[in-house]
Motif scaffolding. Structure first.
Motif, PDB file in Angstrom:
ATOM      1  N   VAL A  45       0.852  -1.195   0.000  1.00 39.46           N
ATOM      2  CA  VAL A  45       0.000   0.000   0.000  1.00 39.46           C
ATOM      3  C   VAL A  45       0.883   1.239   0.000  1.00 39.46           C
ATOM      4  CG1 VAL A  45      -1.660   1.320   1.365  1.00 39.46           C
ATOM      5  CG2 VAL A  45      -1.869  -1.159   1.237  1.00 39.46           C
ATOM      6  N   SER A  46       0.517   2.197  -0.835  1.00 41.52           N
ATOM      7  CA  SER A  46       1.229   3.478  -0.863  1.00 41.52           C
ATOM      8  C   SER A  46       0.204   4.608  -0.737  1.00 41.52           C
ATOM      9  CB  SER A  46       2.017   3.621  -2.177  1.00 41.52           C
ATOM     10  OG  SER A  46       2.818   4.782  -2.163  1.00 41.52           O
ATOM     11  N   PHE A  47       0.607   5.684  -0.073  1.00 35.14           N
ATOM     12  CA  PHE A  47      -0.271   6.846   0.101  1.00 35.14           C
ATOM     13  C   PHE A  47       0.380   8.043  -0.602  1.00 35.14           C
ATOM     14  CE2 PHE A  47      -1.086   4.112   3.784  1.00 35.14           C
ATOM     15  CZ  PHE A  47      -2.466   3.998   3.736  1.00 35.14           C
ATOM     16  N   PRO A  48       0.009   8.288  -1.867  1.00 30.99           N
ATOM     17  CA  PRO A  48       0.662   9.342  -2.647  1.00 30.99           C
ATOM     18  C   PRO A  48       0.544  10.746  -2.054  1.00 30.99           C
ATOM     19  CG  PRO A  48      -0.561   7.871  -4.069  1.00 30.99           C
ATOM     20  CD  PRO A  48      -0.936   7.522  -2.661  1.00 30.99           C
ATOM     21  N   GLU A  49      -0.510  11.004  -1.282  1.00 32.63           N
ATOM     22  CA  GLU A  49      -0.730  12.367  -0.761  1.00 32.63           C
ATOM     23  C   GLU A  49      -0.584  12.433   0.756  1.00 32.63           C
ATOM     24  OE1 GLU A  49      -4.169  14.357  -2.727  1.00 32.63           O
ATOM     25  OE2 GLU A  49      -4.301  12.474  -3.865  1.00 32.63           O
ATOM     26  N   TRP A  50       0.158  11.479   1.333  1.00 34.60           N
ATOM     27  CA  TRP A  50       0.410  11.453   2.783  1.00 34.60           C
ATOM     28  C   TRP A  50       0.959  12.802   3.226  1.00 34.60           C
ATOM     29  CZ3 TRP A  50       0.375   7.337   6.483  1.00 34.60           C
ATOM     30  CH2 TRP A  50       1.112   7.580   7.660  1.00 34.60           C
ATOM     31  N   ASN A  51       0.440  13.350   4.307  1.00 37.15           N
ATOM     32  CA  ASN A  51       0.950  14.616   4.846  1.00 37.15           C
ATOM     33  C   ASN A  51       0.734  14.634   6.356  1.00 37.15           C
ATOM     34  OD1 ASN A  51      -1.751  15.853   5.430  1.00 37.15           O
ATOM     35  ND2 ASN A  51      -1.967  15.623   3.210  1.00 37.15           N
ATOM     36  N   GLU A  52       1.113  15.700   6.989  1.00 41.50           N
ATOM     37  CA  GLU A  52       1.004  15.807   8.449  1.00 41.50           C
ATOM     38  C   GLU A  52      -0.442  15.682   8.923  1.00 41.50           C
ATOM     39  OE1 GLU A  52       3.316  16.500  11.082  1.00 41.50           O
ATOM     40  OE2 GLU A  52       4.816  15.866   9.626  1.00 41.50           O
ATOM     41  N   ALA A  53      -1.380  16.192   8.126  1.00 41.73           N
ATOM     42  CA  ALA A  53      -2.779  16.244   8.563  1.00 41.73           C
ATOM     43  C   ALA A  53      -3.537  14.938   8.346  1.00 41.73           C
ATOM     44  CB  ALA A  53      -3.505  17.380   7.830  1.00 41.73           C
ATOM     45  N   SER A  54      -3.208  14.199   7.290  1.00 42.19           N
ATOM     46  CA  SER A  54      -3.971  12.978   6.984  1.00 42.19           C
ATOM     47  C   SER A  54      -3.172  12.046   6.072  1.00 42.19           C
ATOM     48  CB  SER A  54      -5.304  13.331   6.307  1.00 42.19           C
ATOM     49  OG  SER A  54      -5.109  13.596   4.934  1.00 42.19           O
ATOM     50  N   VAL A  55      -3.764  10.879   5.805  1.00 44.44           N
ATOM     51  CA  VAL A  55      -3.124   9.943   4.866  1.00 44.44           C
ATOM     52  C   VAL A  55      -3.289  10.426   3.431  1.00 44.44           C
ATOM     53  CG1 VAL A  55      -3.369   7.904   6.351  1.00 44.44           C
ATOM     54  CG2 VAL A  55      -5.179   8.461   4.706  1.00 44.44           C
ATOM     55  N   GLY A  56      -4.087  11.454   3.233  1.00 43.87           N
ATOM     56  CA  GLY A  56      -4.268  12.025   1.905  1.00 43.87           C
ATOM     57  C   GLY A  56      -5.510  11.495   1.208  1.00 43.87           C
ATOM     58  N   GLN A  57      -5.803  12.115   0.068  1.00 44.28           N
ATOM     59  CA  GLN A  57      -7.057  11.864  -0.647  1.00 44.28           C
ATOM     60  C   GLN A  57      -6.945  10.707  -1.638  1.00 44.28           C
ATOM     61  OE1 GLN A  57      -8.755  15.573  -1.888  1.00 44.28           O
ATOM     62  NE2 GLN A  57     -10.544  14.614  -2.824  1.00 44.28           N
ATOM     63  N   SER A  58      -5.852   9.922  -1.566  1.00 44.04           N
ATOM     64  CA  SER A  58      -5.706   8.788  -2.481  1.00 44.04           C
ATOM     65  C   SER A  58      -4.933   7.655  -1.813  1.00 44.04           C
ATOM     66  CB  SER A  58      -4.998   9.235  -3.764  1.00 44.04           C
ATOM     67  OG  SER A  58      -3.709   9.719  -3.471  1.00 44.04           O
ATOM     68  N   ILE A  59      -5.090   6.464  -2.397  1.00 42.64           N
ATOM     69  CA  ILE A  59      -4.368   5.276  -1.955  1.00 42.64           C
ATOM     70  C   ILE A  59      -3.976   4.511  -3.212  1.00 42.64           C
ATOM     71  CG2 ILE A  59      -6.465   3.874  -1.738  1.00 42.64           C
ATOM     72  CD1 ILE A  59      -5.176   2.511   0.705  1.00 42.64           C
ATOM     73  N   ALA A  60      -2.822   3.858  -3.174  1.00 49.20           N
ATOM     74  CA  ALA A  60      -2.385   3.057  -4.320  1.00 49.20           C
ATOM     75  C   ALA A  60      -1.991   1.671  -3.836  1.00 49.20           C
ATOM     76  CB  ALA A  60      -1.206   3.730  -5.022  1.00 49.20           C
ATOM     77  N   PHE A  61      -2.198   0.689  -4.684  1.00 49.26           N
ATOM     78  CA  PHE A  61      -1.781  -0.679  -4.407  1.00 49.26           C
ATOM     79  C   PHE A  61      -0.710  -1.052  -5.419  1.00 49.26           C
ATOM     80  CE2 PHE A  61      -6.119  -0.359  -2.793  1.00 49.26           C
ATOM     81  CZ  PHE A  61      -5.913  -0.769  -1.483  1.00 49.26           C
ATOM     82  N   VAL A  62       0.336  -1.728  -4.954  1.00 46.68           N
ATOM     83  CA  VAL A  62       1.526  -1.992  -5.771  1.00 46.68           C
ATOM     84  C   VAL A  62       1.897  -3.470  -5.699  1.00 46.68           C
ATOM     85  CG1 VAL A  62       3.965  -1.383  -6.106  1.00 46.68           C
ATOM     86  CG2 VAL A  62       2.392   0.314  -5.166  1.00 46.68           C
ATOM     87  N   ALA A  63       2.264  -4.056  -6.854  1.00 44.88           N
ATOM     88  CA  ALA A  63       2.758  -5.440  -6.889  1.00 44.88           C
ATOM     89  C   ALA A  63       3.534  -5.639  -8.186  1.00 44.88           C
ATOM     90  CB  ALA A  63       1.614  -6.442  -6.802  1.00 44.88           C
ATOM     91  N   ASP A  64       4.305  -6.722  -8.257  1.00 43.58           N
ATOM     92  CA  ASP A  64       5.052  -6.973  -9.490  1.00 43.58           C
ATOM     93  C   ASP A  64       4.285  -7.882 -10.457  1.00 43.58           C
ATOM     94  OD1 ASP A  64       5.325  -9.437  -8.303  1.00 43.58           O
ATOM     95  OD2 ASP A  64       7.462  -9.221  -7.871  1.00 43.58           O
ATOM     96  N   ASP A  65       3.025  -8.144 -10.158  1.00 41.34           N
ATOM     97  CA  ASP A  65       2.179  -8.980 -11.010  1.00 41.34           C
ATOM     98  C   ASP A  65       1.032  -8.120 -11.548  1.00 41.34           C
ATOM     99  OD1 ASP A  65       0.191 -10.748 -11.979  1.00 41.34           O
ATOM    100  OD2 ASP A  65       0.891 -12.351 -10.655  1.00 41.34           O
ATOM    101  N   LYS A  66       1.089  -7.836 -12.852  1.00 39.80           N
ATOM    102  CA  LYS A  66       0.102  -6.941 -13.467  1.00 39.80           C
ATOM    103  C   LYS A  66      -1.312  -7.535 -13.409  1.00 39.80           C
ATOM    104  CE  LYS A  66      -0.453  -4.080 -17.583  1.00 39.80           C
ATOM    105  NZ  LYS A  66       0.115  -3.743 -18.903  1.00 39.80           N
ATOM    106  N   GLU A  67      -1.432  -8.838 -13.633  1.00 41.61           N
ATOM    107  CA  GLU A  67      -2.752  -9.482 -13.600  1.00 41.61           C
ATOM    108  C   GLU A  67      -3.368  -9.430 -12.206  1.00 41.61           C
ATOM    109  OE1 GLU A  67      -3.118 -13.359 -15.344  1.00 41.61           O
ATOM    110  OE2 GLU A  67      -1.902 -12.769 -17.084  1.00 41.61           O
ATOM    111  N   LEU A  68      -2.514  -9.588 -11.205  1.00 44.48           N
ATOM    112  CA  LEU A  68      -2.965  -9.501  -9.818  1.00 44.48           C
ATOM    113  C   LEU A  68      -3.549  -8.123  -9.540  1.00 44.48           C
ATOM    114  CD1 LEU A  68      -2.666 -11.695  -7.604  1.00 44.48           C
ATOM    115  CD2 LEU A  68      -0.689 -10.423  -6.780  1.00 44.48           C
ATOM    116  N   MET A  69      -2.860  -7.092 -10.009  1.00 43.70           N
ATOM    117  CA  MET A  69      -3.348  -5.727  -9.822  1.00 43.70           C
ATOM    118  C   MET A  69      -4.674  -5.518 -10.529  1.00 43.70           C
ATOM    119  SD  MET A  69      -1.363  -3.703  -7.945  1.00 43.70           S
ATOM    120  CE  MET A  69      -1.801  -5.053  -6.881  1.00 43.70           C
TER     121      MET A  69
END
Length: 201
Positions: A45-69
């Motif tokens: 899990v990655s939080f592209p907009e993580w900041n002091e106030a919150s985890v941000g307005q988006s979340i991303a999921f990452v893996a090395d398997d494109k079909e899994l994603m």
């Protein structure tokens, strides 16, 4: 280097509870991994907009398997939220080579610093002492902890039915990418040290 793939979810309501929505998205990913054993501990899990106030307005999921994603991105909950106009979902994209590596860590030690946790531990200690026939004495504590910035992500447990909090911190990683996550797509303080790209755009 192995290619990695991600998709990103943006929460459309600007004043939503981003931590709550992150918890619901992570829960869906957790269920997906439980039902697809080849995915277990390989999705981060990655939080592209993580900041002091919150985890941000988006979340991303990452893996090395494109079909899994692709499979994860088509989970019914995500489709429902898109249809309701509450989420925007990207397609599955390749992680850029230039992305900096970070680690989002579930730090369970943080929870132990709160009063409710301390009371539960004292109660368990007293019950243990009574069971063992030891004289009851309140445990002494020398907990002087400094805790770096963190966010609370509420989540539910499928097995126990209880709600709890993922105390999450962000740290920069200076080692090569590694896909070794817990079942919530996060690193831990010791065993699971997976990294994800910092997908700030």
């Amino acid at each position: 280097m192995t290619k990695r793939y991600y998709f990103l979810i943006r929460y459309i309501p600007a004043h939503a509870d981003f931590e709550l929505l992150a918890g619901r998205c992570i829960y869906q990913m957790h269920l997906f991994m439980v039902n697809n054993r080849q995915a277990m501990n390989k999705i981060g899990v990655s939080f592209p907009e993580w900041n002091e106030a919150s985890v941000g307005q988006s979340i991303a999921f990452v893996a090395d398997d494109k079909e899994l994603m692709g499979g994860l991105s088509f989970q019914p909950y995500f489709s429902l939220m898109v249809n309701e106009g509450l989420f925007e979902l990207t397609g599955v994209c390749e992680v850029p080579d230039t992305a900096v590596e970070v680690r989002f860590v579930r730090n369970q030690t943080i929870g132990k610093s709160f009063l409710g946790s301390k009371k539960r531990r004292i109660k368990r200690s007293l019950v243990r002492a009574e069971t063992l026939g030891i004289e009851k004495a309140l445990p002494t504590t020398e907990e002087e902890r400094f805790i770096d910035h963190f966010h609370r992500i509420p989540i539910s447990s499928e097995s126990s039915g209880h709600d709890y909090v993922l105390f999450t911190q962000k740290e920069f990683a200076d080692e090569p990418p590694s896909a070794d996550f817990n079942s919530y797509g996060l690193a831990t303080n010791h065993e699971k040290r997976g990294t994800v790209p910092d997908l700030r755009f």
